[in-house]
Write an enzyme that holds these catalytic residues in place. Structure first.
Site, PDB file in Angstrom:
ATOM      1  N   SER A 150     -19.375 -36.335-125.362  1.00  0.00           N
ATOM      2  CA  SER A 150     -18.798 -35.235-126.423  1.00  0.00           C
ATOM      3  C   SER A 150     -18.581 -35.696-127.607  1.00  0.00           C
ATOM      4  CB  SER A 150     -17.618 -34.686-125.733  1.00  0.00           C
ATOM      5  OG  SER A 150     -16.997 -33.612-126.463  1.00  0.00           O
ATOM      6  N   TYR A 172      -9.339 -35.665-122.113  1.00  0.00           N
ATOM      7  CA  TYR A 172     -10.973 -35.574-122.278  1.00  0.00           C
ATOM      8  C   TYR A 172     -11.581 -36.593-123.352  1.00  0.00           C
ATOM      9  CZ  TYR A 172     -15.019 -32.718-122.944  1.00  0.00           C
ATOM     10  OH  TYR A 172     -16.485 -32.070-122.816  1.00  0.00           O
TER      11      TYR A 172
HETATM   12  N1  LIG Z   1     -19.373 -27.181-123.476  1.00  0.00           N
HETATM   13  C1  LIG Z   1     -18.881 -27.694-124.453  1.00  0.00           C
HETATM   14  O1  LIG Z   1     -18.617 -27.269-125.498  1.00  0.00           O
HETATM   15  C2  LIG Z   1     -19.187 -29.352-124.224  1.00  0.00           C
HETATM   16  C3  LIG Z   1     -19.238 -30.070-125.306  1.00  0.00           C
HETATM   17  C4  LIG Z   1     -19.224 -31.496-124.979  1.00  0.00           C
HETATM   18  C5  LIG Z   1     -19.608 -31.831-124.095  1.00  0.00           C
HETATM   19  N2  LIG Z   1     -19.633 -31.277-122.696  1.00  0.00           N
HETATM   20  C6  LIG Z   1     -19.869 -31.744-121.501  1.00  0.00           C
HETATM   21  O2  LIG Z   1     -21.319 -31.330-120.953  1.00  0.00           O
HETATM   22  C7  LIG Z   1     -21.305 -31.566-119.698  1.00  0.00           C
HETATM   23  C8  LIG Z   1     -21.574 -30.488-119.162  1.00  0.00           C
HETATM   24  O3  LIG Z   1     -20.581 -29.198-119.064  1.00  0.00           O
HETATM   25  P1  LIG Z   1     -20.972 -27.673-119.474  1.00  0.00           P
HETATM   26  O4  LIG Z   1     -20.590 -27.492-120.878  1.00  0.00           O
HETATM   27  O5  LIG Z   1     -22.249 -27.409-119.009  1.00  0.00           O
HETATM   28  O6  LIG Z   1     -19.729 -27.156-118.727  1.00  0.00           O
HETATM   29  P2  LIG Z   1     -19.666 -26.281-117.259  1.00  0.00           P
HETATM   30  O7  LIG Z   1     -18.425 -25.982-116.687  1.00  0.00           O
HETATM   31  O8  LIG Z   1     -20.705 -24.979-117.224  1.00  0.00           O
HETATM   32  O9  LIG Z   1     -20.516 -27.234-116.074  1.00  0.00           O
HETATM   33  C9  LIG Z   1     -20.080 -28.387-115.677  1.00  0.00           C
HETATM   34  C10 LIG Z   1     -20.508 -28.485-113.996  1.00  0.00           C
HETATM   35  O10 LIG Z   1     -19.971 -29.516-113.644  1.00  0.00           O
HETATM   36  C11 LIG Z   1     -19.518 -29.204-112.303  1.00  0.00           C
HETATM   37  N3  LIG Z   1     -18.573 -30.152-111.829  1.00  0.00           N
HETATM   38  C12 LIG Z   1     -17.316 -30.173-112.413  1.00  0.00           C
HETATM   39  N4  LIG Z   1     -16.633 -31.026-111.574  1.00  0.00           N
HETATM   40  C13 LIG Z   1     -17.491 -31.492-110.719  1.00  0.00           C
HETATM   41  C14 LIG Z   1     -17.179 -32.542-109.757  1.00  0.00           C
HETATM   42  N5  LIG Z   1     -16.011 -33.286-109.352  1.00  0.00           N
HETATM   43  N6  LIG Z   1     -18.281 -33.000-109.032  1.00  0.00           N
HETATM   44  C15 LIG Z   1     -19.633 -32.307-109.300  1.00  0.00           C
HETATM   45  N7  LIG Z   1     -19.649 -31.423-110.089  1.00  0.00           N
HETATM   46  C16 LIG Z   1     -18.777 -30.953-110.948  1.00  0.00           C
HETATM   47  C17 LIG Z   1     -19.003 -27.526-112.429  1.00  0.00           C
HETATM   48  O11 LIG Z   1     -19.086 -27.210-110.953  1.00  0.00           O
HETATM   49  C18 LIG Z   1     -20.109 -27.176-113.166  1.00  0.00           C
HETATM   50  O12 LIG Z   1     -21.464 -26.779-112.784  1.00  0.00           O
HETATM   51  C19 LIG Z   1     -19.719 -31.933-119.397  1.00  0.00           C
HETATM   52  O13 LIG Z   1     -19.556 -33.451-119.000  1.00  0.00           O
HETATM   53  C20 LIG Z   1     -18.635 -31.443-120.504  1.00  0.00           C
HETATM   54  O14 LIG Z   1     -17.512 -32.333-120.722  1.00  0.00           O
HETATM   55  C21 LIG Z   1     -19.317 -29.789-122.679  1.00  0.00           C
END
Ligand SMILES: NC(=O)c1ccc[n+]([C@@H]2O[C@H](COP(=O)([O-])OP(=O)(O)OC[C@H]3O[C@@H](n4cnc5c(N)ncnc54)[C@H](O)[C@@H]3O)[C@@H](O)[C@H]2O)c1
Length: 286
Positions: A150, A172
């Site tokens: 991130s 985070y």
């Molecule tokens: N959305 C943002 O703004 C953003 C920005 C930077 C980084 N990220 C990172 O991107 C990645 C994907 O997130 P996203 O934005 O798609 O959010 P999201 O919440 O839509 O997807 C995350 C997924 O991970 C699953 N998950 C959570 N805990 C879990 C576990 N213990 N075991 C297995 N699965 C698990 C959830 O059920 C969900 O389907 C994450 O690592 C997040 O930190 C997101």
């Protein structure tokens, strides 16, 4: 349409958001997918996780793209579950070429606060390590490991104007920063075997994680119950380009590049997809 033809990808957090987008994009370019997700809510995370039907929908979309999908519910925090999930996928798809350690949570405002801190470290750092370590014995020359970081990992977390300053929030960037360091060193260790490892750092990405009350609250701590329209103008703080967020497909295109042989000598990189956000915080350095 064949940039990863014949490859098999193992993706965590694949039920929705970026993980689903990566699964579909890689499938469109010829990869079969082992899609894993926990699909269970966490008490200290104040927005819902994916549901089993979301994971099924990912499988449907991968198959619609003409590829095979194996979906497994498993928790990245539990190494034994991850190994078992991968074994199930390998039994059906036969091999492994691409690992996308993507599952993550954002636990700002989570209570008890120390639980929110622990869940974040366990998922966003421990979960990535579990997925990668489970996969390593199955990888060979040409394989590609991609971890989702991130831009929060690249910010100066001692600055009190960065979003999400409670315990769940500060875990985070810490987890993402440690993930980055882990992948940096991992890349060196696996390079002699011609295996690559890189981190993709999204800025705000338009998924359920971003569009959630805890995230709105991180950007608008002055409001008790901020809504999307309260937070969205502030989202632009994270980018240099005039956008509130990128879309999952923008991250998937970077994942696809790193997964494909087009990037065969690209390793140990911290690849930002951040609309220039990093440029606002750091002067030029090598
Ligand atoms: N959305 C943002 O703004 C953003 C920005 C930077 C980084 N990220 C990172 O991107 C990645 C994907 O997130 P996203 O934005 O798609 O959010 P999201 O919440 O839509 O997807 C995350 C997924 O991970 C699953 N998950 C959570 N805990 C879990 C576990 N213990 N075991 C297995 N699965 C698990 C959830 O059920 C969900 O389907 C994450 O690592 C997040 O930190 C997101």
């Amino acid at each position: 349409m064949s940039r990863v033809q014949g490859k098999v990808a193992f993706i965590s957090g694949a039920a929705r958001g970026q993980g689903r987008s990566h699964a579909v994009r890689l499938a469109e370019e010829g990869a079969d997918i082992i899609a894993m997700d926990f699909c269970t809510d966490l008490a200290a995370v104040n927005y819902p996780m994916a549901r089993p039907e979301d994971l099924e929908e990912t499988a449907r979309l991968v198959e619609k793209a003409g590829q095979r999908a194996v979906v497994i519910e498993a928790d990245v925090r539990e190494r034994a579950q991850v190994i078992s999930a991968l074994d199930t996928g390998l039994a059906e798809l036969g091999k492994l070429d691409i690992v996308v350690a993507n599952a993550g949570i954002a636990a700002m405002t989570g209570e008890p606060a120390l639980q929110a801190w622990c869940d974040t470290i366990d998922t966003n750092l421990g979960g990535v390590i579990n997925v990668v370590q489970a996969a390593l014995p199955h990888l060979s020359e040409g394989a590609s490991i991609i971890a989702t970081g991130s831009t929060a990992a690249l910010m100066d977390i001692s600055k009190t104007d960065s979003p999400g300053q409670d315990l769940g929030g500060v875990a985070y960037p810490l987890a993402k920063r440690m993930l980055s360091q882990y992948v940096h060193t991992l890349a060196l260790h696996v390079a002699p075997r011609s295996i690559r490892a890189n981190v993709v750092h999204p800025t705000n990405c338009n998924t359920d994680m971003l569009q959630s009350e805890p995230m709105y609250k991180a950007f608008r701590p002055d409001l008790e119950h901020p809504a999307r329209e309260d937070a969205e103008p502030l989202f632009a703080f994270m980018q240099a380009m005039p956008i509130p967020y990128v879309e999952p497909a923008d991250i998937s295109n970077m994942v696809l590049f790193l997964a494909s042989d087009e990037s065969r000598y690209v390793t140990g990189m911290q690849m930002r997809v951040d609309g220039g956000g990093y440029l606002k915080w750091y002067d030029y350095h090598v």
